[in-house]
Design a protein around this motif. Structure first.
Motif, PDB file in Angstrom:
ATOM      1  N   VAL A 708       0.965  -1.400   0.176  1.00  0.00           N
ATOM      2  CA  VAL A 708       0.018  -0.128  -0.049  1.00  0.00           C
ATOM      3  C   VAL A 708       0.656   1.187   0.162  1.00  0.00           C
ATOM      4  N   ALA A 709       1.964   1.699   1.103  1.00  0.00           N
ATOM      5  CA  ALA A 709       2.940   2.639   0.630  1.00  0.00           C
ATOM      6  C   ALA A 709       3.221   2.530  -0.383  1.00  0.00           C
ATOM      7  N   TYR A 710       3.827   1.725  -1.384  1.00  0.00           N
ATOM      8  CA  TYR A 710       4.584   1.563  -2.117  1.00  0.00           C
ATOM      9  C   TYR A 710       3.682   2.068  -3.637  1.00  0.00           C
ATOM     10  N   THR A 711       2.584   1.907  -3.241  1.00  0.00           N
ATOM     11  CA  THR A 711       1.364   1.884  -4.175  1.00  0.00           C
ATOM     12  C   THR A 711       1.153   3.631  -3.850  1.00  0.00           C
ATOM     13  N   VAL A 712       0.638   3.616  -3.004  1.00  0.00           N
ATOM     14  CA  VAL A 712       0.476   5.410  -2.637  1.00  0.00           C
ATOM     15  C   VAL A 712       1.165   6.139  -3.077  1.00  0.00           C
ATOM     16  N   ALA A 713       3.023   6.400  -2.835  1.00  0.00           N
ATOM     17  CA  ALA A 713       4.050   6.836  -3.646  1.00  0.00           C
ATOM     18  C   ALA A 713       4.013   6.587  -5.055  1.00  0.00           C
ATOM     19  N   GLN A 714       3.549   5.299  -5.254  1.00  0.00           N
ATOM     20  CA  GLN A 714       4.129   5.368  -7.479  1.00  0.00           C
ATOM     21  C   GLN A 714       2.640   5.985  -7.405  1.00  0.00           C
ATOM     22  N   GLU A 715       1.553   6.700  -6.986  1.00  0.00           N
ATOM     23  CA  GLU A 715       0.022   7.133  -7.286  1.00  0.00           C
ATOM     24  C   GLU A 715       0.283   8.788  -6.685  1.00  0.00           C
ATOM     25  N   THR A 716       1.616   8.922  -6.346  1.00  0.00           N
ATOM     26  CA  THR A 716       1.722  10.604  -6.024  1.00  0.00           C
ATOM     27  C   THR A 716       0.925  11.403  -7.444  1.00  0.00           C
ATOM     28  N   ARG A 717       1.222  10.739  -8.259  1.00  0.00           N
ATOM     29  CA  ARG A 717       0.192  12.338  -8.874  1.00  0.00           C
ATOM     30  C   ARG A 717      -0.781  11.758  -9.114  1.00  0.00           C
ATOM     31  N   GLU A 718      -1.180  11.381  -9.358  1.00  0.00           N
ATOM     32  CA  GLU A 718      -2.446  10.600  -9.442  1.00  0.00           C
ATOM     33  C   GLU A 718      -3.513  11.898  -8.355  1.00  0.00           C
ATOM     34  N   ILE A 719      -2.840  11.269  -6.909  1.00  0.00           N
ATOM     35  CA  ILE A 719      -3.504  11.879  -5.513  1.00  0.00           C
ATOM     36  C   ILE A 719      -3.824  13.748  -6.000  1.00  0.00           C
ATOM     37  N   GLY A 720      -2.147  14.507  -6.034  1.00  0.00           N
ATOM     38  CA  GLY A 720      -2.146  15.834  -6.596  1.00  0.00           C
ATOM     39  C   GLY A 720      -3.371  16.095  -7.806  1.00  0.00           C
ATOM     40  N   ILE A 721      -3.269  15.017  -8.407  1.00  0.00           N
ATOM     41  CA  ILE A 721      -3.942  15.366  -9.589  1.00  0.00           C
ATOM     42  C   ILE A 721      -5.771  15.860  -8.411  1.00  0.00           C
ATOM     43  N   ARG A 722      -5.883  14.476  -8.063  1.00  0.00           N
ATOM     44  CA  ARG A 722      -7.072  14.702  -7.629  1.00  0.00           C
ATOM     45  C   ARG A 722      -7.993  15.902  -6.343  1.00  0.00           C
ATOM     46  N   LEU A 723      -6.234  15.923  -6.268  1.00  0.00           N
ATOM     47  CA  LEU A 723      -6.318  17.382  -5.008  1.00  0.00           C
ATOM     48  C   LEU A 723      -6.535  18.755  -5.736  1.00  0.00           C
ATOM     49  N   ALA A 724      -5.989  18.899  -6.442  1.00  0.00           N
ATOM     50  CA  ALA A 724      -5.690  20.364  -7.412  1.00  0.00           C
ATOM     51  C   ALA A 724      -7.495  20.610  -8.076  1.00  0.00           C
ATOM     52  N   LEU A 725      -7.523  19.298  -8.419  1.00  0.00           N
ATOM     53  CA  LEU A 725      -9.177  19.289  -9.163  1.00  0.00           C
ATOM     54  C   LEU A 725     -10.482  19.378  -8.232  1.00  0.00           C
ATOM     55  N   GLY A 726     -10.196  19.667  -6.753  1.00  0.00           N
ATOM     56  CA  GLY A 726     -11.588  19.737  -5.911  1.00  0.00           C
ATOM     57  C   GLY A 726     -11.466  18.567  -4.961  1.00  0.00           C
ATOM     58  N   GLY A 727     -10.579  17.326  -5.369  1.00  0.00           N
ATOM     59  CA  GLY A 727     -10.549  16.566  -4.176  1.00  0.00           C
ATOM     60  C   GLY A 727     -10.235  17.091  -2.908  1.00  0.00           C
ATOM     61  N   SER A 728     -10.614  16.281  -1.141  1.00  0.00           N
ATOM     62  CA  SER A 728     -10.788  16.654  -0.108  1.00  0.00           C
ATOM     63  C   SER A 728      -9.175  15.205  -0.221  1.00  0.00           C
ATOM     64  N   LYS A 729      -8.831  16.019   0.914  1.00  0.00           N
ATOM     65  CA  LYS A 729      -7.706  14.618   1.155  1.00  0.00           C
ATOM     66  C   LYS A 729      -8.095  14.046   2.299  1.00  0.00           C
ATOM     67  N   ALA A 730      -9.807  14.263   3.077  1.00  0.00           N
ATOM     68  CA  ALA A 730     -10.482  12.614   3.339  1.00  0.00           C
ATOM     69  C   ALA A 730     -10.712  12.171   2.574  1.00  0.00           C
ATOM     70  N   GLY A 731     -11.693  13.125   1.222  1.00  0.00           N
ATOM     71  CA  GLY A 731     -11.732  11.231   0.672  1.00  0.00           C
ATOM     72  C   GLY A 731     -11.023  11.011   0.328  1.00  0.00           C
ATOM     73  N   VAL A 732      -9.596  11.792  -0.250  1.00  0.00           N
ATOM     74  CA  VAL A 732      -8.567  10.444  -0.673  1.00  0.00           C
ATOM     75  C   VAL A 732      -8.110   9.585   0.310  1.00  0.00           C
ATOM     76  N   GLY A 733      -7.763   9.919   1.621  1.00  0.00           N
ATOM     77  CA  GLY A 733      -7.635   8.781   2.687  1.00  0.00           C
ATOM     78  C   GLY A 733      -8.249   8.026   2.642  1.00  0.00           C
ATOM     79  N   ARG A 734     -10.134   8.218   2.896  1.00  0.00           N
ATOM     80  CA  ARG A 734     -11.159   7.095   2.752  1.00  0.00           C
ATOM     81  C   ARG A 734     -11.252   6.198   0.980  1.00  0.00           C
ATOM     82  N   ALA A 735     -10.371   6.800   0.145  1.00  0.00           N
ATOM     83  CA  ALA A 735     -10.259   5.927  -0.439  1.00  0.00           C
ATOM     84  C   ALA A 735      -9.340   4.963  -0.669  1.00  0.00           C
ATOM     85  N   VAL A 736      -7.755   5.497  -0.179  1.00  0.00           N
ATOM     86  CA  VAL A 736      -6.877   4.257  -0.602  1.00  0.00           C
ATOM     87  C   VAL A 736      -7.600   3.865   1.069  1.00  0.00           C
ATOM     88  N   LEU A 737      -7.757   4.174   2.405  1.00  0.00           N
ATOM     89  CA  LEU A 737      -8.269   2.965   3.451  1.00  0.00           C
ATOM     90  C   LEU A 737      -9.069   1.899   2.513  1.00  0.00           C
TER      91      LEU A 737
END
Length: 810
Positions: A708-737
């Motif tokens: 999971v940690a390695y996948t999150v590290a490799q998906e950093t750009r995707e997560i950044g795009i979601r946050l830049a487009l208005g996604g919440s940090k809680a939503g990102v965390g909830r999706a990973v969890l």
């Protein structure tokens, strides 16, 4: 020469580059090395033990030629043996054998302290060592074959006993050693590595069979009714087990015909010698199969863990492969670079595994020694090589397959994909996690069942006063005690012990109230016909002395106890509730008649049911009768202790020594201690499977967290795009969890289903616990889900802390 040097230098440089690349991901590298070390090291230790117990040949000459000759008697058990006369007849009637040796084992004190831990003494015929092809380390390993009974007080020490008791003194031959209160002259020391032909139950000393009356007072070598001997033989190279079986069967049939009083129904069974007692083989092989399956599950978890992590790393580097390929790197070079990383990581893990396997085998040897199982456990190098090879194959496949796939595609098709690696590779990575969690869950269910089994066995209601009743066997020598003086001496000892301040009550019995085997007898029930082919109904026989029911705390539910007059006339018996329900359901059993040994006895009382075997709480029809109707040289002393158990045992030893300085009580133990010893397989399984289950869970948690940690590290750009487009940090965390817990839940469910299918096979080893125990399954499910959530929590936190600007610039 210069080319060779240059090639070596280039390879060293490549390894340095690979090491630096792995150092940039220290957590990933550490997890792979740790998983490989733990998985391979633990499996090497377990399978090394299994190799010793099952695969390693006995330390004797041509062990494949040895056979065990066993007595089979209707209604008998594993303790049924042969008389001296039976042994001689069987030896004479088996021309396919080069020899047939006799032996019997006892526990006896070494030295003069009556409370010293007893050692195992094996009484053997003079040809025992020669038949096995064992040579002496010091002196001789041969007894005098011409010595009469009681005429050869010599002893052979095991190598371990020689070192422990005599400090390895080379001058020990000719010195005296005290066994069972009698002086024996040491004539030899057995070679190192040989401690008898039974695995796990080492012999400490051997003495000649001619001294049997010292260790088994009352033995009568001239009587066919006294059957203390076990037999082991060596077949001729051209002979088969079937031929030996046929010849010994003819002898047994002839003995049945000639001596119906003592050999009625006697049959023999010839089996190859395996080092494991025939009566224990099914149980031992069953528990070893459980251990082997558990160890294999741990190895599969480790391989799945390594494969998942390496696959994740290889897939996320496919863009790098595309760039290098477009710049002219060859396909072979790219694949080798990927494989080299896996080899370097696995090499470090293998070094850790070797050190761990040495440490774990030492700890496992000490663990088994705590159960009085003496097994020498060196690291089995072929096992180590096999487990390393299996893990190495996993790492090669996990690193080479993505590299081969990536180098076979056009670079342009990969450069625009990002780091995810596509849907297929992602599913493959998470499939590894599902497998790990499923296997770990099944392991933990097994560990939980055995742990609950042990806890239930240790706390089980035995139906008796288990914690303050001490029993010990005491045998009276035949040359000093007979049918008149023996009972009188026992009565005097009981009166003396009753006056001790730490002793509340004393009685005698023909056997311990709780044991490891049944002792059935055939009884007749007037008006009822026994099963076809049998002379009577098989019930448990319990000869008891006066006051026995009060001493052991067994209440009566109807009628009365055996009175003093009953012990004189032997015309009355007490039966348990299971007996009454079996033969007179719904009727009053009092006054009914039971025929035993050709005599009719009246049922005067009905007792509550008490457990006879720790592993089985099923009520068994049991008959209690006066013990002194037939004199027994060997009997069980039963005392209820009023104070500390240690003080009661000391008072018992002192009273016996004061009454007869040459007598010792054999293994005085409380009923609870007997029960605990009987739970040896369950305790072993609980300890070993528990450790392996925890190890499996740790490996799975490491794999989940690392992936999971390695996948999150490799998906950093995707997560950044979601946050830049208005996604919440809680939503990102909830999706990973959610994604991680979904995978963990699927794995846990598969593991529980696998346990439902597999655990019924362990039913014979479970005490008081069903194979499908809701409590155990529920606890394991909560534990796995909780540990899975904990493993995902740190990557979730990391995902929620991603800075969109930094992620997009990267």
């Amino acid at each position: 020469m210069r080319g060779v040097v240059e090639g070596v230098r280039r390879r060293v440089q490549e390894i340095r580059w690979t090491g630096r690349a792995l150092a940039r991901t220290p957590w990933f590298s550490a997890v792979v090395v740790l998983v490989a070390g733990l998985g391979i090291g633990a499996n090497t230790a377990i399978f090394s033990a299994l190799s010793v117990l099952v695969l390693r040949p006995l330390p004797i000459e041509a062990p494949d030629e040895m056979v065990d000759v066993l007595a089979v008697v209707p209604g008998g058990n594993s303790f049924t043996g042969f008389s001296f006369a039976d042994w001689r007849d069987l030896a004479d009637g088996a021309p396919a054998l080069t020899g047939l040796a006799a032996y019997t084992a006892v526990r006896a004190p070494l030295g003069t302290d009556p409370l010293a831990p007893p050692v195992t003494v094996q009484l053997t015929s003079a040809d025992y060592f020669a038949l096995l092809g064992v040579r002496a380390h010091l002196g001789t390993v041969r007894f005098d074959p011409t010595a009469g009974f009681g005429a050869d007080p010599s002893a052979i020490l095991s190598h371990a006993t020689w070192e422990r008791a005599f400090g390895g003194d080379p001058g020990v031959v000719g010195r005296s050693v005290t066994l069972e209160g009698r002086a024996f002259t040491v004539v030899g020391v057995a070679p190192q590595g040989f401690s008898g032909h039974f695995i796990g139950f080492p012999v400490d000393a051997w003495v000649p069979l001619s001294m049997i009356d010292v260790f088994r007072p009352g033995s009568d070598p001239t009587s066919r009714a006294d059957k203390p001997l076990e037999l082991i033989g060596r077949r001729r190279p051209e002979a088969t087990v079937a031929q030996i079986q046929a010849s010994l069967t003819r002898v047994a049939v002839d003995l049945d015909r000639r001596y119906p009083e003592t050999n009625a129904g006697l049959r023999v069974e010839v089996t190859p010698t395996t080092g494991i007692d025939h009566s224990l083989r099914s149980g031992v092989f069953g528990i070893l199969a459980v251990f082997g399956a558990v160890a294999a599950l741990v190895l599969l978890i480790a391989c799945a863990n390594i494969g998942g992590l390496l696959l994740a790393r290889a897939v996320t580097r496919r863009q790098e492969i595309a760039v290098r390929s477009s710049l002219g790197a060859s396909r072979g070079r790219l694949v080798w670079d990927a494989v080299r990383e896996g080899l370097l990581l696995f090499g470090a893990g293998s070094l850790l595994a070797f050190g761990l396997s040495v440490w774990l085998t030492e700890r496992l040897e000490r663990f088994l020694a705590g159960f009085r199982l003496g097994v020498d456990l060196p690291v089995d190098l072929p096992v180590l090589a096999f487990t390393i090879a299996l893990g190495l194959l996993t790492s090669l496949v996990a690193t080479a397959a993505p590299a081969l796939y990536g180098t076979g595609r056009a670079p342009a098709s990969l450069l625009g994909r990002g780091g995810g690696g596509g849907v297929g590779p992602k599913r493959a990575r998470w499939a590894f996690v599902v497998v790990q969690v499923a296997l770990a869950t099944s392991l933990l269910v097994g560990a939980g069942l055995f742990t609950r089994s042990v806890r239930h066995g240790l706390r089980a209601d035995l139906g008796l006063a288990a914690d303050d009743v001490v029993v010990g066997r005491l045998a009276l020598p035949g040359e000093r005690y007979d049918a008149q003086s023996g009972p009188a001496w026992r009565d005097a000892l009981a009166r003396q012990l009753t006056g001790a301040p730490t002793i509340a009550a004393v009685t005698w019995a023909g056997r311990a109230p709780l044991g490891a085997a049944r002792s059935p007898v055939a009884v007749g029930i007037p008006g009822q016909v026994p099963p076809d082919g049998l002379e009577g109904f098989a019930v448990e026989d319990m000869p008891v002395g006066p006051g026995w029911f009060d001493v052991v705390g067994l209440p009566l539910v109807a009628g009365r106890r055996l009175s003093d007059a009953d012990h004189v006339t032997s015309a009355a018996v007490v039966v348990n509730r299971a007996f009454a329900d079996r033969f007179w359901p719904g009727e009053d059993p009092l006054g009914r008649q039971v025929v035993l040994d050709g005599r009719s006895r009246e049922v005067v009382g009905v007792s509550a049911d008490a457990r006879l075997l720790v592993q089985d709480d099923t009520p068994v029809p049991t008959l209690y009768r006066p013990m002194e109707e037939t004199y027994r040289a060997s009997a069980v002393l039963v005392i209820r202790v009023a104070g500390p158990i240690a003080d009661g045992k000391r008072a018992l030893a002192d009273a016996v020594s004061a009454a007869d300085a040459q007598l010792r009580v054999d293994q005085a133990r409380t009923l609870r201690e007997i029960a605990n010893e009987a739970l040896l397989p369950q305790r072993l399984a609980s300890g070993l499977i528990g450790v392996l289950g925890v190890l499996g869970l740790v490996l799975a948690v490491l794999g989940i967290h690392g992936l999971v940690a390695y996948t999150v590290a490799q998906e950093t750009r995707e997560i950044g795009i979601r946050l830049a487009l208005g996604g919440s940090k809680a939503g990102v965390g909830r999706a990973v969890l959610t994604r991680g817990l979904r995978v963990v839940s699927i794995g846990a469910g598969a593991g529980l289903l696998g346990a439902v299918l597999l655990t019924p096979r362990a039913r014979p080893f479970l005490v008081g616990v069903a194979p499908i125990d809701p409590f155990t399954y529920g606890v394991v499910a909560v534990l796995v889900l909780g540990m899975g959530a904990l493993a995902i929590a740190l990557p979730v936190r990391r995902a929620m802390r991603v800075d969109p600007a930094v992620a997009l610039r990267a």
